[in-house]
Scaffold this active site. Structure first.
Site, PDB file in Angstrom:
ATOM      1  N   SER A 197       0.833  -1.196   0.000  1.00  0.00           N
ATOM      2  CA  SER A 197       0.000   0.000   0.000  1.00  0.00           C
ATOM      3  C   SER A 197       0.878   1.262   0.000  1.00  0.00           C
ATOM      4  CB  SER A 197      -0.938  -0.060   1.212  1.00  0.00           C
ATOM      5  OG  SER A 197      -2.006   0.814   1.060  1.00  0.00           O
ATOM      6  N   ASP A 202      -8.713  -7.322  -3.766  1.00  0.00           N
ATOM      7  CA  ASP A 202      -8.424  -5.976  -3.246  1.00  0.00           C
ATOM      8  C   ASP A 202      -9.205  -4.952  -4.062  1.00  0.00           C
ATOM      9  OD1 ASP A 202      -7.362  -3.591  -2.353  1.00  0.00           O
ATOM     10  OD2 ASP A 202      -5.278  -4.082  -2.816  1.00  0.00           O
ATOM     11  N   HIS A 207      -7.609  -5.957   0.489  1.00  0.00           N
ATOM     12  CA  HIS A 207      -6.380  -5.176   0.600  1.00  0.00           C
ATOM     13  C   HIS A 207      -5.490  -5.696   1.736  1.00  0.00           C
ATOM     14  CE1 HIS A 207      -4.023  -1.615  -0.257  1.00  0.00           C
ATOM     15  NE2 HIS A 207      -4.109  -1.170   0.977  1.00  0.00           N
TER      16      HIS A 207
END
Lengths: 387, 197
Positions: free
Chosen positions: A158, A323, A356
């Protein structure tokens, strides 16, 4: 009681170092300056004599320097303990692993909750706005402090992956490889919208006081908890929520028909929101989400093309099929730009039902891919050294 | 490396930037990088082959080329290689268009279903042929789009502004075939390697 099980780096401590001071302040991309800058970091494994086996872990939005092992008196391992340790994909028998809390954070590194020496009060919103490059500048100062000129790999998920990408663009000679997991080179309108609502929640909290809540002895806890609850929904997939909670009730078999927490998913989100308050600062949340919103390294292609041409940093870009926070199209955009500029790139979308958050979990094919890539990078460095 | 890959490699200029579609374990790219100073990028759909390529240090994107090549920009590679892969894709014409969009040149190798052994086996045996170049039974073969050399030439004529610039023919073992084969390749060659530009 701390434990040193097989595959664990064991007992670890967070170190602190002053990397910028009055005589040598941190100069932001905007021209603003900041001093002192204290950085909290941990290291695992040993730096080899050639200083060629350093792996830098960049954490995501709400992470910290404690990536692996155990702190004295804690049963909870670091946030990426399943990936980092002896015999694990980031093998601490082989690599010297560094993880630092990022600039603007609130887990030991200087951020908006730190005391401004000019006023004796927390910076609050007087903390300078900063960019991905500014975050990377502080990481680079830490690696120099540790005597490392070139890191074998920068690894992050991320926001962590975004820092790796920025680092390679800012200082290609310092970066042999980047592993960017469910990252993005440009947030979409939907991504920014989620961040905007989270920030609104914080800033509209009556206890926000224009960011000076600490001086009023309060904190915008309602806003920050709601921000976290909402963000947490985006970290999970629809499927994982359905599997984990379904429509089950928290305390009874029957609905209680009221506005109190009744469904399990409500209870879970409430717990996530509440526990977040203990470890996170609202102003840090504002600053760090803003860094992500403005991040757009390929936005001005003419400016970035010369930096991409001849970039010999090897990239491993990974995404997860469930995700939706940063879906695979974000990773593919990074792949597309790198490949178009002859940058060697390895990419895979990995199947995982966990959304995610998958990057923090032990998904076998995911870990296998990282282990294979890391082994190869280390073999090549050792081969170069031998040859 | 297989002999047909040697023939294919001989058509690739030194220092080329090469995209290998269906790169497998990356053996061809590794060879080109080590002996010809090429830079290489692979695309592979199989997970096991992907891991093998990563272990060799080959940059590889896991993708199904039947979905096109959205990750790669127009004319971003000197050479795009399609080695023994054309016959196993679902949409060969789309894949060929993508090869020639992304590469300045394309190099394609494939087994020739017009080879006399294939014809004889089908004609006299009445069953789908199994030969050295086509070693699998019909129900387990990855080759779902059999074509002859003439079929491929027609595809190129129909699809391209591009055309075949060099032709190499293969015998059953994948080695470069002799002079007689070149006279009637569609009948005598077990496979072909074509450069397109």
């Amino acid at each position: 009681m701390a434990r040193a099980t097989a595959g664990s780096v064991g007992l670890v401590e967070t170190d602190r170092v002053v990397l910028f001071d009055e005589d040598d302040p941190l100069v932001f991309e905007s021209g603003a300056t900041l001093a002192p800058v204290v950085v909290a970091y941990e290291t695992y494994g040993c730096l080899n004599d050639e200083r060629s086996n350093a792996v830098y872990i960049c954490h995501a939005l709400t992470g910290d320097a404690h990536a692996a092992g155990y702190h004295e008196g804690s049963e909870r391992p670091g946030w990426w303990d399943n990936l980092i340790g002896p015999g694990k994909p980031i093998d601490t028998d082989r690599y010297f692993v560094i993880c630092s809390n990022l600039l603007g954070g609130c887990q030991g590194t200087t951020g908006p909750s730190s005391i401004d020496p000019a006023t004796g009060r927390p910076y609050g919103l007087r903390f300078p706005l900063f960019t991905m490059s500014d975050l990377v500048k502080v990481h680079r100062a830490l690696t120099r402090h540790l005597g490392i000129e070139r890191v074998l790999a920068i690894v992050g998920g991320s926001l962590g992956g975004m820092q790796g990408l920025q680092w390679a663009l800012d200082a290609p000679g310092e970066v042999a490889s980047v592993i960017a997991i469910c990252a993005s080179s440009r947030l979409t309108a939907q991504n920014i919208a989620f961040s905007a609502v989270a920030r609104e929640g914080i800033m509209r909290d009556p206890d926000f006081h224009e960011g000076d809540y600490a001086q009023h002895g309060v904190a915008p806890t309602r806003g920050l908890a709601v921000a976290r609850m909402m963000a947490h929904i985006t970290y999970l997939s629809e499927e994982s929520m359905r599997t984990k909670f379904g429509r089950r009730f928290q305390d009874s078999a029957e609905p209680r028909f009221g506005f109190d927490v009744d469904f399990q998913v409500e209870s879970y989100l409430q717990y996530q929101g509440e526990s977040f308050l203990k470890r996170f600062d609202a102003n840090s949340y504002l600053y760090l989400t803003r860094v992500m919103d403005y991040f757009d390294p390929f936005g001005d292609m003419e400016a970035v093309a010369p930096r991409l041409e001849g970039l010999d940093t090897r990239f491993l870009v990974l995404s997860f099929d469930s995700d939706w926070r940063f879906d695979t199209s974000h990773s593919r955009e990074i792949v597309r730009v790198l490949a178009a500029h002859q940058v060697p790139v390895t990419f895979r979308e990995i199947r995982s039902p966990h959304g995610h958050d998958s990057f923090l979990l032990e998904v076998p094919e995911y870990h296998r891919t990282i282990a294979g890539f890391m082994d190869r990078q280390a073999d090549d460095v050792e081969h170069d050294r031998g040859g | 490396m297989r002999p047909d890959q040697d023939v294919l490699a001989s058509l690739i200029p030194e220092g080329s930037r090469v995209l290998d579609l269906g790169c497998g374990d990356g053996a061809l790219l590794k060879h080109l990088m080590e002996t010809k100073g090429c830079s290489g990028q692979g695309v592979e759909v199989s997970t096991e082959a992907f891991h093998a390529a990563v272990a060799r240090g080959i940059p590889v994107v896991q993708a199904d080329i039947d979905a096109g090549l959205p990750d790669f920009a127009d004319r971003s590679f000197d050479v795009v290689v399609l080695s023994q892969t054309l016959q196993s894709v679902y949409r060969p014409n789309l894949v060929m268009r993508e090869v020639m969009r992304v590469g300045r040149r394309g190099i394609v190798s494939f087994p020739n279903f017009g080879h006399w052994q294939v014809r004889v086996k089908l004609l006299l045996g009445g069953r789908m042929p199994v030969t050295k170049a086509l070693p699998n039974e019909w129900h387990e073969t990855p080759n779902i789009r059999h074509c002859t050399i003439s079929d491929f030439e027609r595809l190129v004529m129909r699809e391209g502004p591009w055309q075949i610039t060099e032709r190499r023919y293969l015998d059953g073992a994948g080695n470069a075939a002799n002079g007689l084969t070149k006279r009637a390749p569609n009948l005598l060659a077990a496979g072909a390697v074509f450069a397109l530009g």
